[in-house]
Design a protein around this motif. Sequence first.
Motif, mmCIF file in Angstrom:
data_model
loop_
_atom_site.group_PDB
_atom_site.id
_atom_site.type_symbol
_atom_site.label_atom_id
_atom_site.label_comp_id
_atom_site.label_asym_id
_atom_site.label_seq_id
_atom_site.Cartn_x
_atom_site.Cartn_y
_atom_site.Cartn_z
ATOM 1 N N THR A 1 0.833 -1.204 0.000
ATOM 2 C CA THR A 1 0.000 0.000 0.000
ATOM 3 C C THR A 1 0.865 1.250 0.000
ATOM 4 O O THR A 1 0.564 2.239 -0.693
ATOM 5 C CB THR A 1 -0.948 0.006 1.217
ATOM 6 N N ALA A 2 1.952 1.228 0.775
ATOM 7 C CA ALA A 2 2.868 2.376 0.812
ATOM 8 C C ALA A 2 3.509 2.591 -0.562
ATOM 9 O O ALA A 2 3.613 3.733 -1.045
ATOM 10 C CB ALA A 2 3.942 2.148 1.873
ATOM 11 N N MET A 3 3.941 1.499 -1.205
ATOM 12 C CA MET A 3 4.507 1.612 -2.550
ATOM 13 C C MET A 3 3.489 2.201 -3.522
ATOM 14 O O MET A 3 3.813 3.066 -4.344
ATOM 15 C CB MET A 3 4.952 0.240 -3.056
ATOM 16 N N ALA A 4 2.236 1.729 -3.424
ATOM 17 C CA ALA A 4 1.181 2.194 -4.331
ATOM 18 C C ALA A 4 0.893 3.677 -4.115
ATOM 19 O O ALA A 4 0.791 4.451 -5.079
ATOM 20 C CB ALA A 4 -0.087 1.370 -4.118
ATOM 21 N N TYR A 5 0.772 4.077 -2.865
ATOM 22 C CA TYR A 5 0.393 5.465 -2.562
ATOM 23 C C TYR A 5 1.487 6.448 -3.001
ATOM 24 O O TYR A 5 1.212 7.411 -3.732
ATOM 25 C CB TYR A 5 0.117 5.626 -1.067
ATOM 26 N N PHE A 6 2.709 6.193 -2.576
ATOM 27 C CA PHE A 6 3.781 7.139 -2.885
ATOM 28 C C PHE A 6 4.194 7.068 -4.359
ATOM 29 O O PHE A 6 4.599 8.084 -4.945
ATOM 30 C CB PHE A 6 4.978 6.896 -1.961
ATOM 31 N N GLY A 7 4.082 5.889 -4.963
ATOM 32 C CA GLY A 7 4.342 5.780 -6.397
ATOM 33 C C GLY A 7 3.331 6.564 -7.204
ATOM 34 O O GLY A 7 3.686 7.291 -8.147
ATOM 35 N N SER A 8 2.048 6.460 -6.850
ATOM 36 C CA SER A 8 0.989 7.206 -7.536
ATOM 37 C C SER A 8 1.159 8.708 -7.337
ATOM 38 O O SER A 8 0.985 9.493 -8.283
ATOM 39 C CB SER A 8 -0.383 6.768 -7.005
ATOM 40 N N TRP A 9 1.480 9.086 -6.124
ATOM 41 C CA TRP A 9 1.660 10.520 -5.823
ATOM 42 C C TRP A 9 2.798 11.106 -6.662
ATOM 43 O O TRP A 9 2.659 12.186 -7.249
ATOM 44 C CB TRP A 9 1.959 10.700 -4.330
ATOM 45 N N ALA A 10 3.928 10.378 -6.752
ATOM 46 C CA ALA A 10 5.078 10.869 -7.511
ATOM 47 C C ALA A 10 4.732 11.016 -8.992
ATOM 48 O O ALA A 10 5.067 12.021 -9.633
ATOM 49 C CB ALA A 10 6.264 9.915 -7.333
ATOM 50 N N VAL A 11 4.038 10.031 -9.546
ATOM 51 C CA VAL A 11 3.656 10.076 -10.959
ATOM 52 C C VAL A 11 2.699 11.234 -11.218
ATOM 53 O O VAL A 11 2.834 11.961 -12.221
ATOM 54 C CB VAL A 11 3.017 8.734 -11.382
ATOM 55 N N TYR A 12 1.738 11.426 -10.325
ATOM 56 C CA TYR A 12 0.755 12.499 -10.521
ATOM 57 C C TYR A 12 1.425 13.877 -10.470
ATOM 58 O O TYR A 12 1.112 14.764 -11.282
ATOM 59 C CB TYR A 12 -0.338 12.412 -9.459
ATOM 60 N N VAL A 13 2.360 14.045 -9.546
ATOM 61 C CA VAL A 13 3.069 15.324 -9.434
ATOM 62 C C VAL A 13 3.902 15.588 -10.692
ATOM 63 O O VAL A 13 3.934 16.712 -11.219
ATOM 64 C CB VAL A 13 3.968 15.331 -8.178
ATOM 65 N N ILE A 14 4.564 14.562 -11.192
ATOM 66 C CA ILE A 14 5.451 14.725 -12.356
ATOM 67 C C ILE A 14 4.657 15.076 -13.614
ATOM 68 O O ILE A 14 5.057 15.943 -14.402
ATOM 69 C CB ILE A 14 6.269 13.434 -12.585
ATOM 70 N N PHE A 15 3.503 14.442 -13.829
ATOM 71 C CA PHE A 15 2.761 14.603 -15.078
ATOM 72 C C PHE A 15 1.636 15.633 -15.013
ATOM 73 O O PHE A 15 0.971 15.870 -16.025
ATOM 74 C CB PHE A 15 2.204 13.252 -15.530
#
Length: 706
Positions: free
Chosen positions: A691-705
């Motif tokens: 869940t931690a990988m999913a949350y922070f991975g999604s957050w990073a992708v959303y911020v970048i794009f």
Amino acid sequence: MTPSIKIALVGNPNSGKTSTFNQLTGLRQKVGNFPGVTVEKKTGVLELQNNTKVNLIDFPGLYSLFPNAQDERIVVSTFLNPKDPFYPDAVLYIADMMNLSRHLLLLTQIKDLGLPVVLALNMSDLAAEQGLKYDVKSIEKTLEIPTIAISSRTGENFEELKKVVYKKVQSLGLPQDFKPFYKSGKSEEIAAQFISDYFSSENHYQAKLIGHHHDWLPFLNKEQKSQVHLLCQEAGFEDLKLQVRETMQRFDKFEPIAKTVLQKPTTTVASLTDKIDNVVTHPIGGPLIFIGIMLFVFQAIYSWSGYPMDWIEGFFGWMSETVAASLSESWFTSLLTDGIIAGLGGVLVFIPQIAILFFLIAILEEVGYMARAVFIFDKFMQRFGLNGRSIVALVSSHACAIPAIMSTRTISNWKERLITILVSPLVSCSARIPVYVVLIGFVVPSATIWGIFNAQGLAFMGLYFLGIIAALGSALVFKLILKSDETSFLMIELPEYQLPVWKNVFLEVFEKVKSFVLEAGKIILVISMVLWFMASYGPSDAMINAENQAISLAKERSFNEDQTADLIAGKKIEASYAGHIGKFIEPAIKPLGFDWKIGIALITSFAAREVFVGTMATIYSIGSESDEGRIQDRMAAEINPTTGKPVYDMATSLSLLIFYVFAMQCMSTLAVVKRETNSWKWPIVQFVFMTAMAYFGSWAVYVIFS
């Protein structure tokens, strides 16, 4: 009614045992688990002469009655306990003709248990191709076991095999001469006598094996284990030393037999299997071939499924329209069309892709390639704290993490098995296919690259490789954290390459798709009905206010009838019970680019990942008169009321894809992990880190794009 006579189908891994089972039982089989454990068993009805029917049980493959893995222990435990519900009346033993001497160890052990045995020498067609000839009558006479040569691939001699089995069944209960193959040593015989007296057992070899394995046998209680331990100590029973002695003595006796009855061709030529293995198992070429095969699999999943998916979509669209036209407008009609049909249709449309995945994996297993993949990747996997057999679990995870986790029972090293269990769900399973297919369309245009590759298919493959990279990276971390003194080893037999038995392939696809439809279908049906209610109803004042507000806003903007209906539906869903839940969790998921509707889907899809699409189909169907068309089209038309931009833009869609690559959105998998590890500790660890990988991975992708 299940036949009372039970025949165990036993043999080494890769002996063709399951192919034989399929030939003998066809569709008259069912899959379940042994009582109290998650080890899979297949049972089927075998029809013999004179309308005689027996229950055939396909036991997990094993090399000897000195087991290393959990599924092997299940077989040993069953054969040492006459009170076990699956204790057989007789054994049908499948041995590979191409490697006969290695397959005689387990056979002679089972014979010494005093069980009636029929020996089927499999792969006679491959032996003939290589000029190998066996004196079957001599084997039968020497081992004193009815013996017949068969080919599970072609069905050769199966009618004769049934006649031999029938004859053995007819002789059950009659006095039989019993000559032990193995001669016990003094301490073994004393211990066996003690244990036989204690359990009132007539078979000394069975008693001796209880002495070897008493510390883990599930049918012994604490007092019995303690008593057996004392009896073994009193007899001077040295467990490991005696296991080695027995194994070597058996090989000394049956290897000359195997050589005597075998007639080899005068000139030896490198077999086709050897020639292929020189390429397929090459240190550099082997992994590249594996990657190429996986690329083909992913391209096929995406490219071959287009037409059947369109047909299924058309069928559910026709069904929804027909039901709506046939019934008067009511809550029941809405439940059928917007809840049940929309929810099920949104997921069952992906059956072609799931069937293609299982079809291709089944072929790879049938031809013998998967055993090579285990061998090729053993050293590579050990760098990440895994085992060569872990590749089977990781590849199986492409279909479903549950059987993949169960397959880790073949890994004897505790640390390697636990790491494989923890990281297997990171590999994208078939349940993620519906989510990927829906969202990839918002990120990658449908185009052809270099005139060969489908761009969306490449993106699809990229998500799968991202899951594999995440699994290996996580495994490396766990390798450093978890400590173990166990030594890693790999013991595997590489079978001869052979053409797939298409009956086996299609049976495998049928069973897996049926399981997906029935298991996922039940969950989706219940959730669709609950979600329909929660999205259709809410606090009465809130629902009335939402409708009035929508009507007023529609008049201001001069909306037509369809636009007004869509606006009313959207406002009422927002005011519904489901809307309240989505609104409650929205602050937590807003940094990821998710709105409250996506939040509802995240909650419901924890039951099963594929429910995400059914949830979105239900949410975007309720109340709207213009909701026909694919779920992608309805989601694409969703507009963010604050920004006026599409909800599913590239940033949000990529963020959601990353979330589903990493997230543990499957409570069934967690339940199996709990069962396999016998602890809630590891499923909790697994859920938290994924869940931690999913949350922070999604957050990073959303911020970048963004």
